[in-house]
Design a protein around this motif. Structure first.
Motif, PDB file in Angstrom:
ATOM      1  N   LYS A 124       0.886  -1.007   0.169  1.00  0.00           N
ATOM      2  CA  LYS A 124       0.168  -0.182   0.351  1.00  0.00           C
ATOM      3  C   LYS A 124       0.861   1.337  -0.200  1.00  0.00           C
ATOM      4  CE  LYS A 124      -3.857  -1.990   2.673  1.00  0.00           C
ATOM      5  NZ  LYS A 124      -3.845  -3.039   1.490  1.00  0.00           N
ATOM      6  N   GLY A 125       0.269   2.003  -0.474  1.00  0.00           N
ATOM      7  CA  GLY A 125       1.102   3.440  -0.516  1.00  0.00           C
ATOM      8  C   GLY A 125       2.390   3.345  -1.341  1.00  0.00           C
ATOM      9  N   SER A 126       3.242   4.193  -0.636  1.00  0.00           N
ATOM     10  CA  SER A 126       4.415   4.294  -1.515  1.00  0.00           C
ATOM     11  C   SER A 126       5.032   2.099  -1.240  1.00  0.00           C
ATOM     12  CB  SER A 126       5.290   4.965  -1.059  1.00  0.00           C
ATOM     13  OG  SER A 126       5.828   4.829   0.415  1.00  0.00           O
ATOM     14  N   PHE A 127       4.870   1.751  -1.979  1.00  0.00           N
ATOM     15  CA  PHE A 127       5.356   0.527  -1.569  1.00  0.00           C
ATOM     16  C   PHE A 127       6.750   0.236  -2.137  1.00  0.00           C
ATOM     17  CE2 PHE A 127       2.971   0.051  -5.817  1.00  0.00           C
ATOM     18  CZ  PHE A 127       4.131  -0.936  -6.770  1.00  0.00           C
ATOM     19  N   THR A 128       7.423   0.863  -3.049  1.00  0.00           N
ATOM     20  CA  THR A 128       8.342   0.633  -3.544  1.00  0.00           C
ATOM     21  C   THR A 128       9.490   1.215  -2.336  1.00  0.00           C
ATOM     22  OG1 THR A 128       8.186   2.698  -4.737  1.00  0.00           O
ATOM     23  CG2 THR A 128       7.885   0.506  -5.635  1.00  0.00           C
ATOM     24  N   GLU A 129       8.998   2.116  -1.924  1.00  0.00           N
ATOM     25  CA  GLU A 129      10.265   2.959  -0.396  1.00  0.00           C
ATOM     26  C   GLU A 129      11.222   1.507   0.095  1.00  0.00           C
ATOM     27  OE1 GLU A 129       8.718   3.564   4.134  1.00  0.00           O
ATOM     28  OE2 GLU A 129       8.280   5.268   2.651  1.00  0.00           O
ATOM     29  N   THR A 130      12.725   2.188   0.016  1.00  0.00           N
ATOM     30  CA  THR A 130      13.314   0.837   0.016  1.00  0.00           C
ATOM     31  C   THR A 130      13.387   0.192   1.124  1.00  0.00           C
ATOM     32  OG1 THR A 130      15.067   3.292  -0.700  1.00  0.00           O
ATOM     33  CG2 THR A 130      15.933   1.791   0.850  1.00  0.00           C
ATOM     34  N   THR A 131      13.204   1.322   2.551  1.00  0.00           N
ATOM     35  CA  THR A 131      12.572   0.114   3.839  1.00  0.00           C
ATOM     36  C   THR A 131      12.020  -1.166   3.512  1.00  0.00           C
ATOM     37  OG1 THR A 131      10.957   1.562   4.601  1.00  0.00           O
ATOM     38  CG2 THR A 131      13.312   1.757   5.318  1.00  0.00           C
ATOM     39  N   LYS A 132      10.843  -1.228   2.730  1.00  0.00           N
ATOM     40  CA  LYS A 132       9.596  -2.068   2.303  1.00  0.00           C
ATOM     41  C   LYS A 132      10.681  -3.052   1.400  1.00  0.00           C
ATOM     42  CE  LYS A 132       5.633   0.202   3.586  1.00  0.00           C
ATOM     43  NZ  LYS A 132       4.463   1.065   2.425  1.00  0.00           N
ATOM     44  N   MET A 133      11.018  -2.271   0.817  1.00  0.00           N
ATOM     45  CA  MET A 133      11.594  -3.823  -0.321  1.00  0.00           C
ATOM     46  C   MET A 133      13.076  -4.133   0.124  1.00  0.00           C
ATOM     47  SD  MET A 133      10.261  -3.095  -3.052  1.00  0.00           S
ATOM     48  CE  MET A 133      10.961  -3.930  -3.868  1.00  0.00           C
ATOM     49  N   GLN A 134      13.619  -3.636   1.328  1.00  0.00           N
ATOM     50  CA  GLN A 134      15.051  -4.273   2.173  1.00  0.00           C
ATOM     51  C   GLN A 134      13.765  -5.206   2.805  1.00  0.00           C
ATOM     52  OE1 GLN A 134      16.895  -1.518   3.694  1.00  0.00           O
ATOM     53  NE2 GLN A 134      18.195  -0.832   2.057  1.00  0.00           N
ATOM     54  N   SER A 135      12.768  -4.681   3.571  1.00  0.00           N
ATOM     55  CA  SER A 135      12.287  -6.375   4.309  1.00  0.00           C
ATOM     56  C   SER A 135      11.680  -7.177   3.821  1.00  0.00           C
ATOM     57  CB  SER A 135      11.354  -5.177   4.930  1.00  0.00           C
ATOM     58  OG  SER A 135      10.880  -5.957   5.932  1.00  0.00           O
ATOM     59  N   LEU A 136      11.201  -6.906   2.128  1.00  0.00           N
ATOM     60  CA  LEU A 136      10.511  -8.211   1.160  1.00  0.00           C
ATOM     61  C   LEU A 136      11.743  -9.085   1.415  1.00  0.00           C
ATOM     62  CD1 LEU A 136       8.187  -9.028   0.044  1.00  0.00           C
ATOM     63  CD2 LEU A 136       8.552  -7.810  -1.688  1.00  0.00           C
ATOM     64  N   ARG A 137      12.793  -8.025   0.885  1.00  0.00           N
ATOM     65  CA  ARG A 137      14.081  -9.311  -0.031  1.00  0.00           C
ATOM     66  C   ARG A 137      14.612  -9.752   1.143  1.00  0.00           C
ATOM     67  NH1 ARG A 137      15.437  -4.374  -2.050  1.00  0.00           N
ATOM     68  NH2 ARG A 137      15.181  -3.829  -4.683  1.00  0.00           N
ATOM     69  N   ALA A 138      14.579  -9.646   2.603  1.00  0.00           N
ATOM     70  CA  ALA A 138      15.664  -9.577   3.947  1.00  0.00           C
ATOM     71  C   ALA A 138      13.791 -11.247   3.909  1.00  0.00           C
ATOM     72  CB  ALA A 138      15.367  -8.994   4.694  1.00  0.00           C
ATOM     73  N   SER A 139      13.304 -11.206   3.753  1.00  0.00           N
ATOM     74  CA  SER A 139      12.322 -11.989   4.313  1.00  0.00           C
ATOM     75  C   SER A 139      12.096 -13.240   3.139  1.00  0.00           C
ATOM     76  CB  SER A 139      10.898 -11.772   4.082  1.00  0.00           C
ATOM     77  OG  SER A 139      10.657 -10.956   5.530  1.00  0.00           O
ATOM     78  N   LEU A 140      12.603 -12.793   2.062  1.00  0.00           N
ATOM     79  CA  LEU A 140      12.760 -13.693   0.751  1.00  0.00           C
ATOM     80  C   LEU A 140      13.668 -14.425   0.604  1.00  0.00           C
ATOM     81  CD1 LEU A 140      10.609 -11.693  -1.800  1.00  0.00           C
ATOM     82  CD2 LEU A 140       9.577 -13.498  -1.090  1.00  0.00           C
ATOM     83  N   LEU A 141      14.968 -13.971   0.915  1.00  0.00           N
ATOM     84  CA  LEU A 141      16.491 -14.721   1.432  1.00  0.00           C
ATOM     85  C   LEU A 141      15.844 -15.688   2.184  1.00  0.00           C
ATOM     86  CD1 LEU A 141      19.081 -14.832   0.436  1.00  0.00           C
ATOM     87  CD2 LEU A 141      19.634 -12.832   1.962  1.00  0.00           C
ATOM     88  N   GLU A 142      15.529 -15.318   3.320  1.00  0.00           N
ATOM     89  CA  GLU A 142      15.381 -16.372   4.703  1.00  0.00           C
ATOM     90  C   GLU A 142      15.223 -17.380   3.921  1.00  0.00           C
ATOM     91  OE1 GLU A 142      13.076 -16.542   9.166  1.00  0.00           O
ATOM     92  OE2 GLU A 142      13.620 -14.253   7.674  1.00  0.00           O
ATOM     93  N   VAL A 143      14.069 -17.349   3.429  1.00  0.00           N
ATOM     94  CA  VAL A 143      12.717 -19.228   3.007  1.00  0.00           C
ATOM     95  C   VAL A 143      13.340 -19.296   1.744  1.00  0.00           C
ATOM     96  CG1 VAL A 143      11.180 -18.267   4.073  1.00  0.00           C
ATOM     97  CG2 VAL A 143      11.700 -17.771   1.733  1.00  0.00           C
ATOM     98  N   ALA A 144      14.418 -18.602   1.125  1.00  0.00           N
ATOM     99  CA  ALA A 144      14.721 -19.192   0.173  1.00  0.00           C
ATOM    100  C   ALA A 144      16.649 -19.811   0.236  1.00  0.00           C
ATOM    101  CB  ALA A 144      15.812 -18.518  -0.676  1.00  0.00           C
ATOM    102  N   SER A 145      17.549 -19.578   1.817  1.00  0.00           N
ATOM    103  CA  SER A 145      18.113 -19.477   2.578  1.00  0.00           C
ATOM    104  C   SER A 145      17.891 -21.600   3.161  1.00  0.00           C
ATOM    105  CB  SER A 145      18.643 -18.697   2.902  1.00  0.00           C
ATOM    106  OG  SER A 145      18.976 -17.910   2.537  1.00  0.00           O
ATOM    107  N   ALA A 146      16.978 -21.043   3.594  1.00  0.00           N
ATOM    108  CA  ALA A 146      15.917 -22.676   4.403  1.00  0.00           C
ATOM    109  C   ALA A 146      15.547 -23.315   3.513  1.00  0.00           C
ATOM    110  CB  ALA A 146      14.449 -22.328   5.094  1.00  0.00           C
TER     111      ALA A 146
END
Length: 166
Positions: A124-146
């Motif tokens: 929602k809102g400014s969904f491409t904001e750096t902190t939102k995208m970093q959080s998303l990438r970190a969560s995706l990396l965590e499950v990919a590494s698992a």
């Protein structure tokens, strides 16, 4: 005939100008060699010491997942927007086959992370904001590494589109 003469003169002048420029351009410089035929610009190595080599840099491979991810963004029980993402993985070399063998499991885990991200308002809102995208990438990396172990270096969101509905 009177209009043809100026055009011919212009073409002749252009041809002579190009020809003169080609004839008068400087010749390319030949490489200067030392008295023994060696290149003075080449790195010098002594015979008694091995040449210094920089630390071996790890070269990564990039694996694009086959299909895009389509995520509904809900508002009060109704779909308010659709988010479409393309994801690639930065991996160690030779991990491509392992990734494609595990792709259904990986896509399932990525979808769950993306649905969770949508449910907490991440799209929602400014969904491409750096902190939102970093959080998303970190969560995706965590499950990919698992799922894939240490073969994964990072998760790259290569395309992201939000289409509001209604």
């Amino acid at each position: 005939m009177g209009k043809l003469i100026p055009i011919l003169l212009a073409l002749i002048g252009l041809g002579l100008g190009v020809g003169g420029g080609l004839m008068l351009r400087p010749a390319p410089e030949a490489a200067e060699l030392g008295p023994c035929g060696e290149d003075p610009n080449a790195p010098q190595h002594s015979d008694d010491a091995a040449p210094e080599t920089p630390e071996e840099a790890v070269v990564f491979d990039y694996v694009k997942l086959n299909n895009q991810f389509v995520i509904p963004d809900m508002d009060e029980g109704q779909v308010s927007a659709m988010i479409v993402l393309s994801i690639s993985l930065e991996t160690l070399p030779n991990a491509r086959e392992k990734i494609y063998a595990q792709e259904p499991k990986l896509r399932d885990a990525f979808l769950q992370v993306l649905f969770d991200h949508a449910n907490i308002g991440g799209f929602k809102g400014s969904f491409t904001e750096t902190t939102k995208m970093q959080s998303l990438r970190a969560s995706l990396l965590e499950v990919a590494s698992a799922i894939l172990g240490d073969d994964i270096e990072s998760v790259l969101v290569t395309d992201i589109v939000r289409q509001d509905v209604g």
